[in-house]
Write a protein that holds these residues in place. Sequence first.
Motif, PDB file in Angstrom:
ATOM      1  N   ARG A  55      36.214  56.754  31.883  1.00 32.94           N
ATOM      2  CA  ARG A  55      35.906  55.338  31.648  1.00 32.94           C
ATOM      3  C   ARG A  55      35.577  54.661  32.699  1.00 32.94           C
ATOM      4  NH1 ARG A  55      39.170  50.861  28.175  1.00 32.94           N
ATOM      5  NH2 ARG A  55      37.413  49.716  27.521  1.00 32.94           N
ATOM      6  N   LEU A  56      34.409  54.254  32.890  1.00 28.80           N
ATOM      7  CA  LEU A  56      34.210  53.237  34.228  1.00 28.80           C
ATOM      8  C   LEU A  56      34.095  51.794  33.636  1.00 28.80           C
ATOM      9  CD1 LEU A  56      30.726  55.009  34.916  1.00 28.80           C
ATOM     10  CD2 LEU A  56      33.084  55.485  35.585  1.00 28.80           C
ATOM     11  N   ILE A  57      34.788  50.964  34.349  1.00 28.91           N
ATOM     12  CA  ILE A  57      35.335  49.645  34.185  1.00 28.91           C
ATOM     13  C   ILE A  57      35.058  48.937  35.542  1.00 28.91           C
ATOM     14  CG2 ILE A  57      37.186  47.906  33.638  1.00 28.91           C
ATOM     15  CD1 ILE A  57      36.508  49.796  31.080  1.00 28.91           C
ATOM     16  N   MET A  58      34.474  47.624  35.348  1.00 29.40           N
ATOM     17  CA  MET A  58      34.590  46.720  36.442  1.00 29.40           C
ATOM     18  C   MET A  58      35.240  45.579  35.999  1.00 29.40           C
ATOM     19  SD  MET A  58      30.720  44.773  36.317  1.00 29.40           S
ATOM     20  CE  MET A  58      31.389  43.457  37.059  1.00 29.40           C
ATOM     21  N   HIS A  59      35.890  44.828  37.065  1.00 25.95           N
ATOM     22  CA  HIS A  59      36.823  43.694  36.794  1.00 25.95           C
ATOM     23  C   HIS A  59      36.427  42.812  37.752  1.00 25.95           C
ATOM     24  CE1 HIS A  59      40.987  42.130  36.363  1.00 25.95           C
ATOM     25  NE2 HIS A  59      40.171  41.195  35.717  1.00 25.95           N
ATOM     26  N   CYS A  63      38.179  35.488  42.509  1.00 24.30           N
ATOM     27  CA  CYS A  63      37.005  34.808  42.878  1.00 24.30           C
ATOM     28  C   CYS A  63      37.690  33.363  43.498  1.00 24.30           C
ATOM     29  CB  CYS A  63      36.285  34.068  41.580  1.00 24.30           C
ATOM     30  SG  CYS A  63      35.546  35.343  40.517  1.00 24.30           S
ATOM     31  N   GLU A  64      37.532  33.652  44.829  1.00 29.94           N
ATOM     32  CA  GLU A  64      38.060  32.776  45.982  1.00 29.94           C
ATOM     33  C   GLU A  64      36.886  31.961  46.264  1.00 29.94           C
ATOM     34  OE1 GLU A  64      40.215  35.050  48.476  1.00 29.94           O
ATOM     35  OE2 GLU A  64      41.422  35.999  47.063  1.00 29.94           O
ATOM     36  N   GLU A  65      37.158  30.984  47.177  1.00 33.18           N
ATOM     37  CA  GLU A  65      35.963  30.188  47.769  1.00 33.18           C
ATOM     38  C   GLU A  65      35.152  31.228  48.562  1.00 33.18           C
ATOM     39  OE1 GLU A  65      33.382  27.334  48.655  1.00 33.18           O
ATOM     40  OE2 GLU A  65      35.252  26.988  47.298  1.00 33.18           O
ATOM     41  N   GLY A  66      34.112  31.536  48.390  1.00 35.40           N
ATOM     42  CA  GLY A  66      33.163  32.352  49.314  1.00 35.40           C
ATOM     43  C   GLY A  66      33.490  33.734  49.147  1.00 35.40           C
ATOM     44  N   THR A  67      34.339  34.210  48.381  1.00 35.68           N
ATOM     45  CA  THR A  67      34.667  35.678  48.284  1.00 35.68           C
ATOM     46  C   THR A  67      34.619  36.031  46.730  1.00 35.68           C
ATOM     47  OG1 THR A  67      35.522  35.850  50.474  1.00 35.68           O
ATOM     48  CG2 THR A  67      36.059  37.771  48.999  1.00 35.68           C
ATOM     49  N   MET A  68      34.283  37.114  46.390  1.00 35.45           N
ATOM     50  CA  MET A  68      34.587  37.777  45.183  1.00 35.45           C
ATOM     51  C   MET A  68      35.219  39.181  45.177  1.00 35.45           C
ATOM     52  SD  MET A  68      32.023  36.413  42.487  1.00 35.45           S
ATOM     53  CE  MET A  68      30.737  35.240  42.642  1.00 35.45           C
ATOM     54  N   ARG A  69      36.058  39.540  44.594  1.00 33.63           N
ATOM     55  CA  ARG A  69      36.438  41.317  44.634  1.00 33.63           C
ATOM     56  C   ARG A  69      36.282  41.485  43.238  1.00 33.63           C
ATOM     57  NH1 ARG A  69      39.244  38.255  48.374  1.00 33.63           N
ATOM     58  NH2 ARG A  69      39.422  39.197  50.463  1.00 33.63           N
ATOM     59  N   ILE A  70      35.595  42.788  43.196  1.00 33.77           N
ATOM     60  CA  ILE A  70      35.295  43.326  41.855  1.00 33.77           C
ATOM     61  C   ILE A  70      35.934  45.019  41.965  1.00 33.77           C
ATOM     62  CG2 ILE A  70      33.409  43.946  40.309  1.00 33.77           C
ATOM     63  CD1 ILE A  70      31.929  41.694  41.753  1.00 33.77           C
ATOM     64  N   PRO A  71      37.067  44.953  41.515  1.00 34.63           N
ATOM     65  CA  PRO A  71      37.563  46.547  41.534  1.00 34.63           C
ATOM     66  C   PRO A  71      36.560  47.204  40.479  1.00 34.63           C
ATOM     67  CG  PRO A  71      39.329  45.113  41.320  1.00 34.63           C
ATOM     68  CD  PRO A  71      38.148  44.360  41.198  1.00 34.63           C
ATOM     69  N   PHE A  72      36.268  48.576  40.826  1.00 37.35           N
ATOM     70  CA  PHE A  72      35.355  49.509  39.835  1.00 37.35           C
ATOM     71  C   PHE A  72      36.455  50.798  39.799  1.00 37.35           C
ATOM     72  CE2 PHE A  72      32.031  52.980  40.463  1.00 37.35           C
ATOM     73  CZ  PHE A  72      32.040  52.910  39.132  1.00 37.35           C
TER      74      PHE A  72
END
Length: 187
Positions: A55-59, A63-72
Amino acid sequence: MKNLFLLFLGLFSGVVTAQEIPSSQVFWETLAQHCGNAYEGQLVSPESDARFEGRLIMHVRSCEEGTMRIPFFVGEDRSRTWVLTKEGERIQLKHDHRHEDGSEDKITQYGGIASNSGFSEMQVFPADQETTDLIPYAAGNVWWITVDEQSFSYNLRRIGSETYFSVKFDLTKPVETPSAPWGWENE
């Protein structure tokens, strides 16, 4: 008074002014609307790849000021996180790869910065010098991310080769929030 009149006239007539929001900011704000949500995706190209079974999931987890982290996530593999950082009107993409114990993989923090403000629904990231130094064969990598109301896609093309990777996520159907990626604390 004359400047105010010209500004009003420009807005009324549909003329774009210097205050127009950069396309990279529109892209950023569209993606930020999904902060905290997770979505299921499917491999577009290649049609199948043993490295991406499960299963492929992105989360859109952080979402911080100027930075987004998206685990895959790929099945139980929680080693990958896409990190987007605002650099003025441009956006940088980095790939944070971790081992199950949270330590960094030897191939990590590669990516690139958009060479311009891009499109409101697409940002393009050619490989940067750090990537070229770390992974010489990836000097021709170009990544791009698309986002609109229905979908998010992550794509890679290695210029001068047959390498093309694409995965697309349905943003209309959030799924259960997954556990933290490797190297993160579960919040």
